[in-house]
Write an enzyme that holds these catalytic residues in place. Structure first.
Site, PDB file in Angstrom:
ATOM      1  N   PRO A   1      11.047 -12.867 -14.857  1.00  0.00           N
ATOM      2  CA  PRO A   1      10.121 -12.526 -16.609  1.00  0.00           C
ATOM      3  C   PRO A   1      10.469 -10.821 -16.487  1.00  0.00           C
ATOM      4  O   PRO A   1       9.900 -10.381 -15.671  1.00  0.00           O
ATOM      5  CB  PRO A   1       9.381 -13.363 -16.034  1.00  0.00           C
ATOM      6  CG  PRO A   1       8.770 -13.889 -14.768  1.00  0.00           C
ATOM      7  CD  PRO A   1      10.725 -13.948 -14.229  1.00  0.00           C
ATOM      8  N   ASN A   2      10.365 -11.139 -17.487  1.00  0.00           N
ATOM      9  CA  ASN A   2       9.921  -9.198 -17.947  1.00  0.00           C
ATOM     10  C   ASN A   2      10.789  -8.874 -17.280  1.00  0.00           C
ATOM     11  O   ASN A   2      10.912  -7.504 -18.200  1.00  0.00           O
ATOM     12  CB  ASN A   2       8.683  -9.012 -17.740  1.00  0.00           C
ATOM     13  CG  ASN A   2       7.211  -9.888 -17.906  1.00  0.00           C
ATOM     14  OD1 ASN A   2       7.353 -10.207 -19.361  1.00  0.00           O
ATOM     15  ND2 ASN A   2       6.378 -10.785 -17.315  1.00  0.00           N
TER      16      ASN A   2
ATOM     17  N   TYR B   1       9.177   1.189 -13.010  1.00  0.00           N
ATOM     18  CA  TYR B   1      10.442   1.368 -13.123  1.00  0.00           C
ATOM     19  C   TYR B   1      11.626   1.799 -13.087  1.00  0.00           C
ATOM     20  O   TYR B   1      12.778   1.149 -13.042  1.00  0.00           O
ATOM     21  CB  TYR B   1      10.620  -0.872 -13.761  1.00  0.00           C
ATOM     22  CG  TYR B   1       8.746  -1.471 -13.538  1.00  0.00           C
ATOM     23  CD1 TYR B   1       9.444  -1.984 -12.157  1.00  0.00           C
ATOM     24  CD2 TYR B   1       8.266  -1.529 -14.424  1.00  0.00           C
ATOM     25  CE1 TYR B   1       8.304  -2.682 -11.832  1.00  0.00           C
ATOM     26  CE2 TYR B   1       6.868  -2.838 -13.409  1.00  0.00           C
ATOM     27  CZ  TYR B   1       6.976  -3.232 -12.293  1.00  0.00           C
ATOM     28  OH  TYR B   1       6.281  -4.355 -12.492  1.00  0.00           O
TER      29      TYR B   1
ATOM     30  N   GLU C   1      16.348 -11.342  -1.227  1.00  0.00           N
ATOM     31  CA  GLU C   1      15.008 -11.165  -2.435  1.00  0.00           C
ATOM     32  C   GLU C   1      15.272  -9.939  -2.442  1.00  0.00           C
ATOM     33  O   GLU C   1      14.964  -8.857  -1.598  1.00  0.00           O
ATOM     34  CB  GLU C   1      14.194 -11.706  -1.799  1.00  0.00           C
ATOM     35  CG  GLU C   1      12.808 -10.834  -2.307  1.00  0.00           C
ATOM     36  CD  GLU C   1      11.518 -12.103  -1.727  1.00  0.00           C
ATOM     37  OE1 GLU C   1      11.401 -12.751  -0.891  1.00  0.00           O
ATOM     38  OE2 GLU C   1      10.289 -11.296  -2.348  1.00  0.00           O
TER      39      GLU C   1
ATOM     40  N   ASN D   1      15.550 -10.918  -7.857  1.00  0.00           N
ATOM     41  CA  ASN D   1      14.603 -10.123  -7.818  1.00  0.00           C
ATOM     42  C   ASN D   1      13.738 -11.420  -9.176  1.00  0.00           C
ATOM     43  O   ASN D   1      13.434 -11.429 -10.383  1.00  0.00           O
ATOM     44  CB  ASN D   1      14.953  -9.018  -8.928  1.00  0.00           C
ATOM     45  CG  ASN D   1      13.459  -8.132  -8.736  1.00  0.00           C
ATOM     46  OD1 ASN D   1      12.295  -8.607  -8.696  1.00  0.00           O
ATOM     47  ND2 ASN D   1      13.117  -7.490  -9.404  1.00  0.00           N
TER      48      ASN D   1
ATOM     49  N   ALA E   1       7.375 -11.741 -11.365  1.00  0.00           N
ATOM     50  CA  ALA E   1       6.435 -12.596 -11.000  1.00  0.00           C
ATOM     51  C   ALA E   1       6.129 -13.572 -10.225  1.00  0.00           C
ATOM     52  O   ALA E   1       5.219 -14.364  -9.173  1.00  0.00           O
ATOM     53  CB  ALA E   1       5.529 -12.426 -12.467  1.00  0.00           C
TER      54      ALA E   1
ATOM     55  N   HIS F   1      13.553  -6.122  -4.700  1.00  0.00           N
ATOM     56  CA  HIS F   1      12.400  -5.517  -5.592  1.00  0.00           C
ATOM     57  C   HIS F   1      12.097  -4.772  -5.819  1.00  0.00           C
ATOM     58  O   HIS F   1      12.540  -3.771  -5.097  1.00  0.00           O
ATOM     59  CB  HIS F   1      10.556  -5.555  -5.145  1.00  0.00           C
ATOM     60  CG  HIS F   1      10.935  -7.399  -4.983  1.00  0.00           C
ATOM     61  ND1 HIS F   1       9.979  -8.080  -5.740  1.00  0.00           N
ATOM     62  CD2 HIS F   1      10.431  -8.523  -3.857  1.00  0.00           C
ATOM     63  CE1 HIS F   1       9.994  -9.213  -5.649  1.00  0.00           C
ATOM     64  NE2 HIS F   1      10.112  -9.685  -4.236  1.00  0.00           N
TER      65      HIS F   1
ATOM     66  N   ARG G   1       9.530  -0.246 -20.887  1.00  0.00           N
ATOM     67  CA  ARG G   1       8.135   0.105 -20.783  1.00  0.00           C
ATOM     68  C   ARG G   1       7.992   0.288 -19.337  1.00  0.00           C
ATOM     69  O   ARG G   1       8.952   0.440 -18.542  1.00  0.00           O
ATOM     70  CB  ARG G   1       7.171  -1.688 -20.948  1.00  0.00           C
ATOM     71  CG  ARG G   1       8.382  -2.377 -22.295  1.00  0.00           C
ATOM     72  CD  ARG G   1       6.354  -1.512 -23.541  1.00  0.00           C
ATOM     73  NE  ARG G   1       6.565  -2.181 -24.595  1.00  0.00           N
ATOM     74  CZ  ARG G   1       7.639  -1.733 -26.013  1.00  0.00           C
ATOM     75  NH1 ARG G   1       8.707  -1.421 -25.146  1.00  0.00           N
ATOM     76  NH2 ARG G   1       7.401  -2.983 -26.383  1.00  0.00           N
TER      77      ARG G   1
ATOM     78  N   ARG H   1       1.318  -2.707  -3.608  1.00  0.00           N
ATOM     79  CA  ARG H   1       0.493  -2.870  -5.521  1.00  0.00           C
ATOM     80  C   ARG H   1      -0.375  -3.897  -4.741  1.00  0.00           C
ATOM     81  O   ARG H   1      -0.884  -3.766  -3.831  1.00  0.00           O
ATOM     82  CB  ARG H   1       1.350  -3.631  -5.623  1.00  0.00           C
ATOM     83  CG  ARG H   1       2.955  -1.814  -5.834  1.00  0.00           C
ATOM     84  CD  ARG H   1       3.645  -2.652  -7.579  1.00  0.00           C
ATOM     85  NE  ARG H   1       3.442  -2.866  -8.871  1.00  0.00           N
ATOM     86  CZ  ARG H   1       3.683  -2.886  -9.791  1.00  0.00           C
ATOM     87  NH1 ARG H   1       5.476  -3.512  -9.597  1.00  0.00           N
ATOM     88  NH2 ARG H   1       3.080  -3.410 -10.667  1.00  0.00           N
TER      89      ARG H   1
HETATM   90  O1  CA2 Z   1       9.684  -4.781  -8.209  1.00  0.00           O
HETATM   91  C1  CA2 Z   1       9.671  -5.207  -8.816  1.00  0.00           C
HETATM   92  O2  CA2 Z   1      10.775  -5.958  -8.307  1.00  0.00           O
HETATM   93  C2  CA2 Z   1       8.747  -6.714  -9.033  1.00  0.00           C
HETATM   94  O3  CA2 Z   1       9.531  -8.192  -8.813  1.00  0.00           O
HETATM   95  C3  CA2 Z   1       8.511  -6.416 -10.716  1.00  0.00           C
HETATM   96  C4  CA2 Z   1       8.036  -7.944 -11.284  1.00  0.00           C
HETATM   97  C5  CA2 Z   1       6.352  -7.903 -10.553  1.00  0.00           C
HETATM   98  O4  CA2 Z   1       5.232  -9.311 -11.166  1.00  0.00           O
HETATM   99  C6  CA2 Z   1       6.506  -8.617  -8.767  1.00  0.00           C
HETATM  100  O5  CA2 Z   1       5.523  -8.177  -8.604  1.00  0.00           O
HETATM  101  C7  CA2 Z   1       7.439  -7.189  -8.120  1.00  0.00           C
HETATM  102  C8  CA2 Z   1       7.651  -7.411 -13.219  1.00  0.00           C
HETATM  103  C9  CA2 Z   1       8.960  -7.212 -13.464  1.00  0.00           C
HETATM  104  C10 CA2 Z   1       7.924  -7.376 -14.887  1.00  0.00           C
HETATM  105  O6  CA2 Z   1       8.952  -5.112 -15.162  1.00  0.00           O
HETATM  106  C11 CA2 Z   1       9.032  -4.688 -16.450  1.00  0.00           C
HETATM  107  C12 CA2 Z   1       9.883  -3.227 -16.191  1.00  0.00           C
HETATM  108  C13 CA2 Z   1       9.624  -3.042 -17.585  1.00  0.00           C
HETATM  109  C14 CA2 Z   1       8.619  -2.766 -18.692  1.00  0.00           C
HETATM  110  C15 CA2 Z   1       7.188  -3.777 -17.563  1.00  0.00           C
HETATM  111  C16 CA2 Z   1       7.771  -4.834 -16.652  1.00  0.00           C
END
Ligand code: CA2
Length: 138
Positions: free
Chosen positions: A10-11, A23, A96, A72, A75, A98, A18, A105
């Protein structure tokens, strides 16, 4: 040719659009095009979903025939017993990954339901985390 799936949760469709300070500013589809060219001795495919069940269906679909999954779970990493169970049930090895260093974090990002059932974990190298996982499958 080895078959490897990159599976994003997700996301991650918002990458490059964003929160660039965490990221980066490259979209995943742009990044995917570059790695498809770079690793052209493997059959790379990509799937992203914001829906937990769709990620699980994809894992079931490829999990007995592909050579590797780079996951990946975003969340869902920290919440999904169901994703952990799905990985446990398949034969394809899962790495896995990230983008951010989840351990630098919030505490809730320190636990993963994926890590115990993954072949390995790569955390905190930006988009390069995906490349390191692919290299390990080669
Ligand atoms: O660091 C990572 O790859 C995470 O898997 C990213 C997840 C986060 O919940 C994990 O704890 C670590 C969040 C992905 C959200 O991605 C976005 C990308 C651009 C803008 C907003 C969110």
């Amino acid at each position: 040719m080895k078959k490897i799936l990159i599976l994003n949760g997700p996301n991650l469709n918002l990458l490059g659009k964003r929160e660039p300070e965490i990221y980066g500013n490259l979209t995943f589809t742009d990044f995917f095009e570059t790695i498809k060219e770079k690793y052209n001795t493997v059959e790379l495919s990509y799937f992203q979903s914001n829906i937990e069940g769709e990620l699980i269906n994809k894992i079931h679909e490829v999990g007995f025939s592909y050579d590797g999954i780079v996951l990946n779970a975003a969340a869902y990493t920290h919440t999904s017993v169901a994703l952990g169970d799905a990985i446990k049930a398949i034969t394809t090895p899962v790495i896995e990954v990230h983008i951010s260093n989840t351990f630098s974090r919030e505490a809730f990002r320190h636990h993963s339901y994926i890590s115990p059932v993954a072949k390995g974990v790569i955390v905190g190298f930006g988009l390069q985390s995906y490349e390191l996982a692919i290299q390990s499958f080669l």
